[in-house]
Design an enzyme around this catalytic site. Structure first.
Site, mmCIF file in Angstrom:
data_model
loop_
_atom_site.group_PDB
_atom_site.id
_atom_site.type_symbol
_atom_site.label_atom_id
_atom_site.label_comp_id
_atom_site.label_asym_id
_atom_site.label_seq_id
_atom_site.Cartn_x
_atom_site.Cartn_y
_atom_site.Cartn_z
ATOM 1 N N TYR A 1 -15.742 -1.126 7.919
ATOM 2 C CA TYR A 1 -14.139 -0.767 8.178
ATOM 3 C C TYR A 1 -13.688 -1.074 9.422
ATOM 4 O O TYR A 1 -12.729 -1.585 9.771
ATOM 5 C CB TYR A 1 -14.168 0.754 7.893
ATOM 6 C CG TYR A 1 -12.691 1.327 8.334
ATOM 7 C CD1 TYR A 1 -11.621 0.792 7.322
ATOM 8 C CD2 TYR A 1 -12.375 2.080 9.384
ATOM 9 C CE1 TYR A 1 -10.405 1.397 7.596
ATOM 10 C CE2 TYR A 1 -11.072 2.544 9.638
ATOM 11 C CZ TYR A 1 -10.124 2.210 8.818
ATOM 12 O OH TYR A 1 -8.744 2.414 8.874
ATOM 13 N N GLY B 1 -0.610 4.978 -0.423
ATOM 14 C CA GLY B 1 -1.562 5.448 0.499
ATOM 15 C C GLY B 1 -1.072 6.678 1.364
ATOM 16 O O GLY B 1 0.259 6.832 0.959
ATOM 17 N N VAL C 1 -5.651 10.205 10.422
ATOM 18 C CA VAL C 1 -4.278 10.721 10.082
ATOM 19 C C VAL C 1 -4.493 11.942 9.225
ATOM 20 O O VAL C 1 -5.160 12.058 8.216
ATOM 21 C CB VAL C 1 -3.656 9.716 9.391
ATOM 22 C CG1 VAL C 1 -2.213 10.155 8.696
ATOM 23 C CG2 VAL C 1 -3.454 8.365 10.058
ATOM 24 N N LYS D 1 -10.760 -3.630 10.388
ATOM 25 C CA LYS D 1 -9.637 -3.575 11.329
ATOM 26 C C LYS D 1 -9.543 -4.163 12.534
ATOM 27 O O LYS D 1 -8.391 -4.718 12.884
ATOM 28 C CB LYS D 1 -9.558 -2.140 11.585
ATOM 29 C CG LYS D 1 -9.662 -1.051 10.395
ATOM 30 C CD LYS D 1 -8.346 -1.313 9.454
ATOM 31 C CE LYS D 1 -7.005 -1.101 9.962
ATOM 32 N NZ LYS D 1 -6.338 -1.255 8.951
ATOM 33 N N ILE E 1 -0.358 7.033 4.392
ATOM 34 C CA ILE E 1 0.775 6.705 5.397
ATOM 35 C C ILE E 1 1.943 6.132 4.570
ATOM 36 O O ILE E 1 3.039 6.234 5.031
ATOM 37 C CB ILE E 1 0.331 5.789 6.303
ATOM 38 C CG1 ILE E 1 -0.670 6.521 7.293
ATOM 39 C CG2 ILE E 1 1.354 5.448 7.533
ATOM 40 C CD1 ILE E 1 -1.531 5.403 8.559
ATOM 41 N N GLY F 1 0.727 -1.415 -0.081
ATOM 42 C CA GLY F 1 0.090 -0.020 -0.017
ATOM 43 C C GLY F 1 0.896 1.072 -0.093
ATOM 44 O O GLY F 1 0.512 2.380 0.562
ATOM 45 N N ALA F 2 1.893 1.334 -0.803
ATOM 46 C CA ALA F 2 2.902 2.458 -0.768
ATOM 47 C C ALA F 2 2.133 3.556 -1.250
ATOM 48 O O ALA F 2 2.987 4.860 -1.161
ATOM 49 C CB ALA F 2 4.168 1.978 -1.509
ATOM 50 N N ALA G 1 -1.349 -2.172 3.182
ATOM 51 C CA ALA G 1 -2.536 -2.214 2.282
ATOM 52 C C ALA G 1 -3.872 -2.375 2.827
ATOM 53 O O ALA G 1 -4.038 -3.526 3.557
ATOM 54 C CB ALA G 1 -2.211 -3.257 1.327
#
Length: 350
Positions: A166, A41, A196, A170, A43, A38-39, A100
């Site tokens: 969601y 995204g 965030v 998580k 974060i 998930g590069a 990700a």
């Protein structure tokens, strides 16, 4: 000074070097190849930047190469739900940052759950097969939960409210991660950030869109939905430190700007940017059904829902009281200010 008096002139510098080395004792030099899933995204993008600045070789995974951010590093195409993608993606890596996921408060609930749960199992089993021992996993305060009200939540708390796919995803996926770590003998550290904020995102998130949409005048009034916040730079630093500090273990809540709500955030944004369209008026939680109706009506024209009835139920059952003491003590974190969170997010949208 005492060292110089005892050991002679010039010894102060030697003593300082010794003291500094003691301060970082337990921090491994692990600057080999690391993989960040998930590069692209919010974060992930910022984490990759920090890792590169520290001298790591970084390989980022994205679901489509056209979504790769503009960073001088290797990217590979990989989907967490395609098992065949991960042997090549993890080849030669010494560490893994698994970020990700699908961050959304509406949409295909089953896909959100599968991406989190099945995706975590596929990636972790591939990591064990590739010989990766240390993993930093990005969870959320959604897995910690917002209830009970009036109680400061920490790493010992677990979410029990599954009204949103969601939050369910998580919670279940983090529990799955801990089970897999024990089964596969993986050194797992988990980061649980709150909402965030901050810049350097390749695409907005539901958290940053609170500010981005308000800047466009989409909220004439705003509900007092409880949320805590943290700057993305601090979240990225927490990931790096959790990976490098040998003694790090367990979960780490990142919620320095806590015990507030969305109205507090946008009221402060209005004070910092008085000429922008940030709303002044807050709606109490008991009027939240009216906001849901308004959001539904706006969704007819925009095609996007921000607050469904299930989301409203989830938000109204708790508060945003959290402790970040463990992250401060063990990961040696200090925090960017509330105003920095707002300013850097606003500037990213401009």
């Amino acid at each position: 000074e005492h060292a110089e008096a005892l050991l002679g002139r010039g010894s102060t510098h030697i003593f300082k070097q010794w003291y500094d080395s003691r301060q970082v004792c337990g921090r491994s030099d692990m600057r080999g190849l690391v993989v960040v899933t998930g590069a692209n995204g919010h974060i992930g993008n910022n984490l990759c930047r920090q890792l590169l600045e520290k001298g790591y070789t970084v390989r980022g995974t994205v679901r489509s190469m056209d979504k790769a951010p503009s960073l001088d590093m290797e990217f590979v195409e990989a989907d967490v739900l395609r098992q065949e993608d991960w042997e090549k993606s993890l080849e030669g890596a010494s560490g893994l940052f698994h970020l990700a996921t699908i961050y959304a408060t509406s949409g295909d609930g089953q896909l959100i759950l599968d991406t989190a749960n099945k995706g975590t199992e596929i990636v972790f089993r591939a990591a064990a097969k590739a010989g990766i021992k240390r993993i930093v996993y990005t969870s959320s305060v959604a897995a910690v939960g917002s209830s009970p009200k009036g109680v400061v939540k920490d790493e010992s708390n677990w979410n029990e409210n599954f009204s949103l796919p969601y939050t369910q995803a998580k919670t279940e996926s983090e529990r799955k991660a801990w089970e897999l770590a024990e089964e596969l003998n993986l050194d797992l550290r988990v980061i649980n950030p709150s909402g965030v904020l901050g810049g350097s995102f390749s695409r907005p998130t539901p958290s940053t869109d609170i500010i981005g949409d308000a800047m466009k005048g989409k909220y004439p009034v705003v509900p007092k939905i409880p949320l805590a916040f943290v700057h993305v730079d601090d979240v990225a630093t927490a990931h790096v430190n959790a990976y490098e500090i040998d003694e790090a273990s367990g979960r780490y809540v990142l919620a320095p700007h806590q015990d507030g709500n969305i109205h507090d955030l946008l009221k402060r944004a209005k004070k910092l940017y008085p000429k922008m369209k940030f709303p002044r008026i807050g709606i109490p939680m008991w009027l939240l059904p009216v906001v849901v109706l308004q959001d539904w009506f706006m969704g007819i024209f925009t095609g996007k829902r921000m607050l469904t009835r299930s989301a409203a139920r989830s938000f109204s059952s708790g508060d945003s009281k959290y402790s970040s003491r463990k992250a401060e003590d063990e990961l040696r974190l200090t925090w960017k200010s509330y105003d920095d969170c707002i300013h850097d997010t606003v500037e990213a949208y401009r």
